[in-house]
Scaffold this motif. Sequence first.
Motif, PDB file in Angstrom:
ATOM      1  N   HIS A  74       3.412   4.298   3.893  1.00  0.00           N
ATOM      2  CA  HIS A  74       2.326   4.453   4.864  1.00  0.00           C
ATOM      3  C   HIS A  74       1.523   3.152   4.925  1.00  0.00           C
ATOM      4  N   ASP A  75       1.304   2.658   6.145  1.00  0.00           N
ATOM      5  CA  ASP A  75       0.574   1.392   6.335  1.00  0.00           C
ATOM      6  C   ASP A  75       1.210   0.253   5.527  1.00  0.00           C
ATOM      7  N   ASN A  76       2.539   0.193   5.566  1.00  0.00           N
ATOM      8  CA  ASN A  76       3.318  -0.844   4.865  1.00  0.00           C
ATOM      9  C   ASN A  76       3.131  -0.810   3.350  1.00  0.00           C
ATOM     10  N   LYS A  77       2.769   0.323   2.821  1.00  0.00           N
ATOM     11  CA  LYS A  77       2.547   0.443   1.377  1.00  0.00           C
ATOM     12  C   LYS A  77       3.382   1.590   0.819  1.00  0.00           C
ATOM     13  N   VAL A  78       4.032   1.325  -0.312  1.00  0.00           N
ATOM     14  CA  VAL A  78       4.897   2.297  -0.981  1.00  0.00           C
ATOM     15  C   VAL A  78       4.132   3.025  -2.081  1.00  0.00           C
ATOM     16  N   THR A  79       4.390   4.338  -2.193  1.00  0.00           N
ATOM     17  CA  THR A  79       3.890   5.123  -3.327  1.00  0.00           C
ATOM     18  C   THR A  79       5.057   5.910  -3.902  1.00  0.00           C
ATOM     19  N   LEU A  80       5.329   5.708  -5.183  1.00  0.00           N
ATOM     20  CA  LEU A  80       6.426   6.399  -5.870  1.00  0.00           C
ATOM     21  C   LEU A  80       5.897   7.680  -6.502  1.00  0.00           C
TER      22      LEU A  80
ATOM     23  N   THR B 105       7.214  10.689   3.819  1.00  0.00           N
ATOM     24  CA  THR B 105       8.214  10.176   2.874  1.00  0.00           C
ATOM     25  C   THR B 105       9.308   9.439   3.645  1.00  0.00           C
ATOM     26  N   LEU B 106      10.128   8.687   2.935  1.00  0.00           N
ATOM     27  CA  LEU B 106      11.122   7.826   3.590  1.00  0.00           C
ATOM     28  C   LEU B 106      12.162   8.598   4.387  1.00  0.00           C
TER      29      LEU B 106
ATOM     30  N   HIS C 186      11.114  -4.347  -2.213  1.00  0.00           N
ATOM     31  CA  HIS C 186      10.300  -5.292  -2.987  1.00  0.00           C
ATOM     32  C   HIS C 186       9.194  -4.558  -3.747  1.00  0.00           C
ATOM     33  N   GLN C 187       8.502  -3.656  -3.050  1.00  0.00           N
ATOM     34  CA  GLN C 187       7.407  -2.924  -3.689  1.00  0.00           C
ATOM     35  C   GLN C 187       7.920  -1.973  -4.772  1.00  0.00           C
ATOM     36  N   LEU C 188       9.054  -1.327  -4.511  1.00  0.00           N
ATOM     37  CA  LEU C 188       9.632  -0.440  -5.528  1.00  0.00           C
ATOM     38  C   LEU C 188      10.049  -1.228  -6.763  1.00  0.00           C
ATOM     39  N   CYS C 189      10.609  -2.408  -6.551  1.00  0.00           N
ATOM     40  CA  CYS C 189      11.005  -3.247  -7.699  1.00  0.00           C
ATOM     41  C   CYS C 189       9.777  -3.656  -8.506  1.00  0.00           C
TER      42      CYS C 189
ATOM     43  N   PRO D 153      -0.788  -0.228  -7.744  1.00  0.00           N
ATOM     44  CA  PRO D 153      -1.011   0.223  -6.358  1.00  0.00           C
ATOM     45  C   PRO D 153       0.109   1.108  -5.834  1.00  0.00           C
ATOM     46  N   TYR D 154       1.203   1.206  -6.601  1.00  0.00           N
ATOM     47  CA  TYR D 154       2.375   1.961  -6.143  1.00  0.00           C
ATOM     48  C   TYR D 154       2.497   3.345  -6.767  1.00  0.00           C
TER      49      TYR D 154
END
Length: 322
Positions: free
Chosen positions: A120-126, A75-76, A91-94, A49-50
């Motif tokens: 976006h919407d509490n979700k990370v995308t790398l 972006t951040l 946490h999501q990046l890890c 999902p990331y």
Amino acid sequence: MKTLQIIKQDQDKIISLVEHETTHTKYIQKELNYYDKTLYQILQKIKSPYLPKIFVIQENDNHLTLIEEYINGKTLDQQILSKEDVRNIMHQLCECLDTLHKLNPPIIHRDIKPENIIYHDNKVTLLDFGIARFLDSKKSKDTLILGSVGYAAPEQFGFQQSNPQTDIYALGKLMNYLLNGSLEHQNNIPFDLKQVILKATQLDYKNRYNSVKEMDLAIQGKAVIIPPFNHETLKSKLVSLAWILFIFILVVDMEPGDTIKNSFINKLSCFVFIYFGLFLYYNKNLFHKYLPKIPWPILYSIIFFLFLCLDVWFFMWMDSLI
């Protein structure tokens, strides 16, 4: 495909926002001159999902064209984040990097920075695997010096080979930046997170966390270390074993005391008390998290004294039952 906007263009790549002329679905199109086709083929198979989905991989005339999922979000580097947001992002990046690092061979991203992460919407995308590479156990150092200044680990500058700890270094620098807007200063960063950053950004990669999973547990404050069983490094395990052996030798010849008459109970009481000092030392982040305003030496002394009182009371009670 209809090109809507050229997002980025340099000698290595052209990144564009495109739209399907029939469905009007938006995608990201990348035309790469520097690439590893196999790496993108592996990424295409990963269900995470990331990571943005890769729909098309096409190689022509020594360049690679990718059609990827378009993620609508900032972006951040374009956002103001709370400390809880930062914990969630890390946490999501890890979790994302844990998936990549567990591959055989592992994939090292090597360019983790705010501009390459959408939240976006509490979700990370790398994003942006342009300089990612497989870990090559046969090489002693990177052949190309690549990475973003400030976030790139020392080994990316030709000293050693990039490895999973290279991404851990970048995560530490990223967390420092997200918490106070600086890559170096640590003003107003909570004690427990400061300790995580210091460990993650050690110059020698061997002194960093062994895995992003370990780093994640430390960030979330869920890591309770029980010496010598679950240390993150072999060195820490050996130090703990040596200290426990020393305690054992110290108490084995002890005579019964005035307070606790039973010899075995007296030795056990002393062993537990001294062992607790070792336990407390390795779990200082956990204790200091809830009382961050008390300097650690003072807090350590207070907890140690309270445990001494509890230890004596408990084993005196045990002694009275025998």
